[in-house]
Design a protein around this motif. Structure first.
Motif, PDB file in Angstrom:
ATOM      1  N   TYR A   5       0.833  -1.198   0.000  1.00 48.67           N
ATOM      2  CA  TYR A   5       0.000   0.000   0.000  1.00 48.67           C
ATOM      3  C   TYR A   5       0.874   1.258   0.000  1.00 48.67           C
ATOM      4  CZ  TYR A   5      -3.703  -3.249   1.248  1.00 48.67           C
ATOM      5  OH  TYR A   5      -4.589  -4.292   1.256  1.00 48.67           O
ATOM      6  N   ILE A   8       2.678   1.635  -3.531  1.00 45.87           N
ATOM      7  CA  ILE A   8       1.894   2.064  -4.682  1.00 45.87           C
ATOM      8  C   ILE A   8       1.114   3.351  -4.433  1.00 45.87           C
ATOM      9  CG2 ILE A   8       1.664  -0.308  -5.492  1.00 45.87           C
ATOM     10  CD1 ILE A   8      -1.252  -0.241  -4.593  1.00 45.87           C
ATOM     11  N   SER A   9       1.299   3.949  -3.277  1.00 46.23           N
ATOM     12  CA  SER A   9       0.511   5.146  -2.977  1.00 46.23           C
ATOM     13  C   SER A   9       0.979   6.370  -3.762  1.00 46.23           C
ATOM     14  CB  SER A   9       0.542   5.447  -1.478  1.00 46.23           C
ATOM     15  OG  SER A   9       1.837   5.871  -1.093  1.00 46.23           O
ATOM     16  N   ARG A  14       4.310   4.051  -8.981  1.00 44.13           N
ATOM     17  CA  ARG A  14       3.513   3.143  -9.818  1.00 44.13           C
ATOM     18  C   ARG A  14       4.073   3.133 -11.239  1.00 44.13           C
ATOM     19  NH1 ARG A  14      -0.810   5.598  -6.872  1.00 44.13           N
ATOM     20  NH2 ARG A  14      -1.578   6.815  -8.638  1.00 44.13           N
ATOM     21  N   LEU A  17       7.236   1.080 -11.324  1.00 42.64           N
ATOM     22  CA  LEU A  17       6.927  -0.354 -11.307  1.00 42.64           C
ATOM     23  C   LEU A  17       6.504  -0.823 -12.691  1.00 42.64           C
ATOM     24  CD1 LEU A  17       5.026  -0.598  -7.893  1.00 42.64           C
ATOM     25  CD2 LEU A  17       7.240  -1.629  -8.449  1.00 42.64           C
ATOM     26  N   ASN A  18       5.736   0.009 -13.364  1.00 45.91           N
ATOM     27  CA  ASN A  18       5.312  -0.322 -14.722  1.00 45.91           C
ATOM     28  C   ASN A  18       6.490  -0.446 -15.669  1.00 45.91           C
ATOM     29  OD1 ASN A  18       2.696  -0.701 -16.104  1.00 45.91           O
ATOM     30  ND2 ASN A  18       2.056   0.762 -14.531  1.00 45.91           N
ATOM     31  N   LEU A  20       9.561  -1.130 -14.853  1.00 45.48           N
ATOM     32  CA  LEU A  20      10.381  -2.284 -14.480  1.00 45.48           C
ATOM     33  C   LEU A  20       9.688  -3.601 -14.820  1.00 45.48           C
ATOM     34  CD1 LEU A  20      11.899  -1.102 -11.104  1.00 45.48           C
ATOM     35  CD2 LEU A  20      12.876  -0.961 -13.403  1.00 45.48           C
ATOM     36  N   ALA A  21       8.390  -3.543 -15.031  1.00 41.44           N
ATOM     37  CA  ALA A  21       7.670  -4.758 -15.415  1.00 41.44           C
ATOM     38  C   ALA A  21       8.084  -5.165 -16.825  1.00 41.44           C
ATOM     39  CB  ALA A  21       6.175  -4.517 -15.364  1.00 41.44           C
ATOM     40  N   GLU A  22       8.401  -4.183 -17.625  1.00 37.67           N
ATOM     41  CA  GLU A  22       8.793  -4.486 -19.008  1.00 37.67           C
ATOM     42  C   GLU A  22      10.198  -5.057 -19.066  1.00 37.67           C
ATOM     43  OE1 GLU A  22       7.486  -2.524 -22.185  1.00 37.67           O
ATOM     44  OE2 GLU A  22       5.877  -1.365 -21.229  1.00 37.67           O
ATOM     45  N   LEU A  67      11.844  -5.624 -11.209  1.00 34.95           N
ATOM     46  CA  LEU A  67      10.688  -5.980 -10.390  1.00 34.95           C
ATOM     47  C   LEU A  67      10.975  -7.265  -9.618  1.00 34.95           C
ATOM     48  CD1 LEU A  67       7.720  -4.934 -10.031  1.00 34.95           C
ATOM     49  CD2 LEU A  67       7.051  -6.735 -11.602  1.00 34.95           C
ATOM     50  N   THR A  69       9.223  -9.903  -8.866  1.00 33.21           N
ATOM     51  CA  THR A  69       7.915 -10.438  -9.262  1.00 33.21           C
ATOM     52  C   THR A  69       7.252 -11.342  -8.216  1.00 33.21           C
ATOM     53  OG1 THR A  69       8.783 -10.326 -11.506  1.00 33.21           O
ATOM     54  CG2 THR A  69       6.661 -11.418 -11.214  1.00 33.21           C
ATOM     55  N   PHE A  72       5.942  -9.208  -5.449  1.00 32.41           N
ATOM     56  CA  PHE A  72       4.865  -8.357  -5.961  1.00 32.41           C
ATOM     57  C   PHE A  72       3.579  -9.144  -6.140  1.00 32.41           C
ATOM     58  CE2 PHE A  72       2.384  -5.899  -8.922  1.00 32.41           C
ATOM     59  CZ  PHE A  72       2.629  -4.603  -8.539  1.00 32.41           C
ATOM     60  N   GLU A  73       3.722 -10.359  -6.675  1.00 32.85           N
ATOM     61  CA  GLU A  73       2.535 -11.196  -6.904  1.00 32.85           C
ATOM     62  C   GLU A  73       1.801 -11.507  -5.602  1.00 32.85           C
ATOM     63  OE1 GLU A  73       4.051 -14.494  -9.072  1.00 32.85           O
ATOM     64  OE2 GLU A  73       3.414 -13.694 -11.017  1.00 32.85           O
ATOM     65  N   TYR A  76       0.283  -8.347  -4.059  1.00 30.56           N
ATOM     66  CA  TYR A  76      -0.890  -7.866  -4.803  1.00 30.56           C
ATOM     67  C   TYR A  76      -2.090  -8.780  -4.531  1.00 30.56           C
ATOM     68  CZ  TYR A  76      -3.871  -6.368  -8.653  1.00 30.56           C
ATOM     69  OH  TYR A  76      -4.928  -5.913  -9.417  1.00 30.56           O
TER      70      TYR A  76
ATOM     71  N   TYR B   5      -5.744   5.120  -3.611  1.00 33.06           N
ATOM     72  CA  TYR B   5      -4.448   4.719  -3.074  1.00 33.06           C
ATOM     73  C   TYR B   5      -4.194   5.398  -1.730  1.00 33.06           C
ATOM     74  CZ  TYR B   5      -3.649   2.986  -7.795  1.00 33.06           C
ATOM     75  OH  TYR B   5      -3.750   2.322  -8.984  1.00 33.06           O
ATOM     76  N   LEU B  87       1.777  -6.834 -13.539  1.00 34.00           N
ATOM     77  CA  LEU B  87       2.039  -8.280 -13.592  1.00 34.00           C
ATOM     78  C   LEU B  87       1.765  -8.840 -14.980  1.00 34.00           C
ATOM     79  CD1 LEU B  87       0.805  -9.392 -10.097  1.00 34.00           C
ATOM     80  CD2 LEU B  87       3.142  -9.487 -11.004  1.00 34.00           C
TER      81      LEU B  87
END
Lengths: 102, 102
Positions: A5, A8-9, A14, A17-18, A20-22, A67, A69, A72-73, A76, B5, B87
């Motif tokens: 929380y 991602i606040s 956010r 994170l997006n 780094l997801a790639e 990430l 992962t 994070f999984e 989440y 958030y 994710l």
DNA sequence: ATAAAATATAACCATAAGGTTATATGAAAT
DNA sequence: ATTTCATATAACCTTATGGTTATATTTTAT
């Protein structure tokens, strides 16, 4: 136990994170994609690291971030359980009410 | 546009949302279920109101709070889109990598 | 050896969060 | 009318957030 929380606040976190997801990225790349200063980005990365949602790897003068992962999984999933339940409760209440009506 | 958030970043606020999911409650009841002071709870409620996730209704000396279900639903959907995508990206990347392997 | 590049750290600032106690306000009950 | 109950507000405190600029530090390139 990783406060997702908190992580991602902030919209910048956010966005990071997006990115780094790639793919894994050196700090440089992250800094370049925002208008705020390098130390400011560093602080956001520090929070993401603290919460274990991101991992870092040093390679020469570059510091790569990626990430985390698995963490994070599960975090989440936790969030979805906790927040989703709020709506489930609400829906169950409504269902119950409608059943009592008939 | 309601910063969900911010609203859910505090465990006490998450607990309050859970309670309000079950039923509308007077402030009194909420205060009683925590150990922190009434003004502290009031501040949490003020944030939930600011973010429009909760509605209030005055009835005599009692002030009732209830979940603003429609707003909560759309904001939670938003969150799931934004965070879930992280994710998804990761999974798509992995899929792509495995496909390139073969 | 020096300069340049990437990152780290320090010092600072303003505002937000999250709590407290004390007190005011407003409605209901005695 | 006065007390009591529920809520509101004020004043205060501490720590966290989110940013800045300036300055190390470390590694690489010239």
């Amino acid at each position: 136990m990783s406060d997702i929380y908190r992580a991602i606040s902030d919209p910048i976190r956010r966005q990071i994170l997006n990115m780094l997801a790639e793919r894994e990225l050196p700090q440089l790349e992250i800094v370049k994609s925002f208008t705020i200063s390098q130390p400011a980005i560093k602080k956001h990365l520090a929070i993401l690291l603290e919460e274990k949602l991101v991992l870092e790897r040093r390679e020469g003068k570059y510091c790569f971030y990626r990430l985390n992962t698995p963490v994070f999984e599960v975090e989440y999933q936790r969030l979805q359980n906790e927040i989703g339940r709020i709506l489930d409760n609400k829906l169950n209440r409504l269902k119950q009410y409608l059943e009592e009506e008939s």
